[in-house]
Design a protein around this motif. Structure first.
Motif, PDB file in Angstrom:
ATOM      1  N   SER A  87       4.241   5.744  16.708  1.00  0.00           N
ATOM      2  CA  SER A  87       4.559   6.983  16.004  1.00  0.00           C
ATOM      3  C   SER A  87       3.352   7.484  15.234  1.00  0.00           C
ATOM      4  O   SER A  87       2.846   6.779  14.350  1.00  0.00           O
ATOM      5  N   PRO A  88       2.886   8.697  15.504  1.00  0.00           N
ATOM      6  CA  PRO A  88       1.803   9.255  14.688  1.00  0.00           C
ATOM      7  C   PRO A  88       2.224   9.469  13.234  1.00  0.00           C
ATOM      8  O   PRO A  88       1.427   9.312  12.316  1.00  0.00           O
ATOM      9  N   VAL A  89       3.487   9.839  13.024  1.00  0.00           N
ATOM     10  CA  VAL A  89       4.001  10.130  11.692  1.00  0.00           C
ATOM     11  C   VAL A  89       4.493   8.834  11.055  1.00  0.00           C
ATOM     12  O   VAL A  89       5.218   8.054  11.679  1.00  0.00           O
ATOM     13  N   ALA A  90       4.109   8.599   9.806  1.00  0.00           N
ATOM     14  CA  ALA A  90       4.519   7.377   9.112  1.00  0.00           C
ATOM     15  C   ALA A  90       6.030   7.310   8.986  1.00  0.00           C
ATOM     16  O   ALA A  90       6.701   8.313   8.704  1.00  0.00           O
ATOM     17  N   THR A  91       6.577   6.124   9.197  1.00  0.00           N
ATOM     18  CA  THR A  91       8.017   5.934   9.113  1.00  0.00           C
ATOM     19  C   THR A  91       8.329   4.464   8.883  1.00  0.00           C
ATOM     20  O   THR A  91       7.488   3.598   9.174  1.00  0.00           O
ATOM     21  N   ASP A  92       9.501   4.188   8.368  1.00  0.00           N
ATOM     22  CA  ASP A  92       9.987   2.818   8.223  1.00  0.00           C
ATOM     23  C   ASP A  92      11.106   2.622   9.226  1.00  0.00           C
ATOM     24  O   ASP A  92      12.192   3.214   9.076  1.00  0.00           O
ATOM     25  N   PRO A  93      10.887   1.822  10.278  1.00  0.00           N
ATOM     26  CA  PRO A  93      11.897   1.670  11.319  1.00  0.00           C
ATOM     27  C   PRO A  93      13.192   1.052  10.796  1.00  0.00           C
ATOM     28  O   PRO A  93      13.216   0.345   9.776  1.00  0.00           O
ATOM     29  N   GLY A 109       9.896 -11.478   9.981  1.00  0.00           N
ATOM     30  CA  GLY A 109       9.407 -10.646   8.895  1.00  0.00           C
ATOM     31  C   GLY A 109       8.780  -9.353   9.385  1.00  0.00           C
ATOM     32  O   GLY A 109       9.293  -8.708  10.308  1.00  0.00           O
ATOM     33  N   PRO A 110       7.643  -8.940   8.785  1.00  0.00           N
ATOM     34  CA  PRO A 110       7.021  -7.666   9.157  1.00  0.00           C
ATOM     35  C   PRO A 110       6.629  -7.568  10.630  1.00  0.00           C
ATOM     36  O   PRO A 110       6.554  -6.463  11.174  1.00  0.00           O
ATOM     37  N   ASP A 172       0.402  -7.868  19.818  1.00  0.00           N
ATOM     38  CA  ASP A 172      -0.274  -9.157  19.755  1.00  0.00           C
ATOM     39  C   ASP A 172       0.115  -9.980  18.529  1.00  0.00           C
ATOM     40  O   ASP A 172      -0.249 -11.151  18.421  1.00  0.00           O
ATOM     41  N   ARG A 173       0.858  -9.379  17.609  1.00  0.00           N
ATOM     42  CA  ARG A 173       1.325 -10.129  16.450  1.00  0.00           C
ATOM     43  C   ARG A 173       2.445 -11.102  16.809  1.00  0.00           C
ATOM     44  O   ARG A 173       2.702 -12.059  16.068  1.00  0.00           O
TER      45      ARG A 173
END
Length: 360
Positions: A87-93, A109-110, A172-173
């Protein structure tokens, strides 16, 4: 496999509102059991999946039909479909309210809660898992080229990351992601997966996020490196190259393709993720940097007989010429941003690019 191999494609999409912000509309959009349309980890996503196809024209029609169906469902719920790998626009999924997904959020976690990425996964038919292992081993050095060709995720959480495919960095996380070392046989592959589960590294086989894996659901090898592409049909040449790679690697299993160290495979993937086709790529078999155009040509030359056998060569060469001349999705996203400095424009441009154009 003496007959022509089937190929199928899964594409993941963002669901966005009029301002280009991802919307948690996934549960509503995917409710009702529509064929080939499913929910994903985050409510701001949806996934489509084609049927196994042999002819590329049929695959293209199938994928366009799926996009059209998803776009129609999304419109009923006041959102639109954007084929963007991040997403180009910042968001909290918002995690999908599924017991397994909630376990992933709690356990990782994150790594799980922040992920909002959309890939293009290609399934290539195999006659046996033995064929699948031969393919997994052989195709590894070439997967970074597919990543570079498909790069479509330069923006993340509201900023330009400098990467062509930042989705790769996010993926890759996960603990079971990236390239793999060679496997002797299917038993060794499954023992490795069982070890990851038994040790509590992953929850189940669905969390095997390797660049390529044996599908746990279908008689296929699943290649997972590509970003979702903005335009309808953008997955088709990627799928053709995946099929040709599998076909050629299996055909050469009596004289196995050369294999590279995982460290060089990871380095090649990083460079493809960072630059796409705008800088040299890495040949993991030699460790040498090679101009991107030449590396793409090496891939075509490596699988040319398989492309010819399937009747795919002209289509693939035309598509590669277009991306080499006009840039990847990452470059088009940056061009959309440069016009007015608006990330919303990037999303709107992707929505327009992704609209199905066929009427049949």
């Amino acid at each position: 496999m003496s007959t022509r191999r089937t190929v199928g494609v899964e594409e993941e999409f963002l669901l966005v509102d009029e301002e280009g912000v991802p919307s948690p509309a996934g549960p509503r959009v995917t409710a009702g059991g529509h064929e080939g349309i499913e929910h994903e980890l985050q409510q701001e996503q949806a996934e489509t999946g084609s049927r196994p196809r042999i002819e590329l024209d049929e695959l293209a029609d199938d994928l366009e039909q799926r996009r059209r169906g998803l776009a129609g469902l999304a419109a009923r719920h006041g959102v639109r479909v954007a084929a963007l790998a991040t997403s180009p626009v910042a968001t909290d999924p918002t995690p999908f309210p599924d017991e397994r997904y909630l376990r992933m959020i709690a356990g990782y976690g994150p790594t799980a809660s922040e992920v909002l990425t959309c890939g293009c996964h290609v399934h290539v038919g195999i006659a046996s898992e033995t064929e699948g292992i031969a393919a997994l081993n052989g195709i590894q050095p070439w997967l970074s080229v597919l990543l570079a060709i498909s790069a479509n995720s330069p923006f993340w959480r509201g900023v330009d990351t400098g990467y062509a495919s930042y989705r790769r960095q996010v993926q890759d996380r996960w603990p079971a992601a990236g390239p793999t070392a060679p496997f002797r046989d299917p038993a060794e592959y499954h023992a490795m997966v069982d070890s990851l589960i038994d040790a509590g590294v992953i929850l189940d086989t669905g969390m095997v996020y390797f660049d390529a894996r044996l599908s746990a659901r279908y008689p296929t090898i699943e290649i997972r490196v590509a970003d979702v592409g903005a335009e309808p049909g953008s997955a088709v040449p990627v799928a053709a190259l995946c099929r040709a790679l599998v076909d050629a690697a299996v055909a050469g299993s009596g004289d196995p393709w050369p294999q590279a160290r995982p460290e060089l495979l990871r380095g090649a993937a990083w460079r493809a993720s960072r630059y796409g086709l705008t800088a040299d790529l890495v040949d993991p078999l030699t460790g040498q940097a090679i101009p991107a155009r030449a590396r793409v040509q090496q891939l075509v030359d490596r699988v040319r007989p398989a492309l010819v056998r399937h009747g795919d060569l002209d289509r693939v060469e035309d598509a590669l010429h277009q991306v080499l001349e006009h840039g990847t999705g990452a470059e088009r996203q940056r061009a959309a941003f440069a016009r007015r400095g608006s990330l919303t424009d990037v999303v709107h441009d992707a929505v327009e690019r992704g609209r199905p154009v066929r009427t049949g």
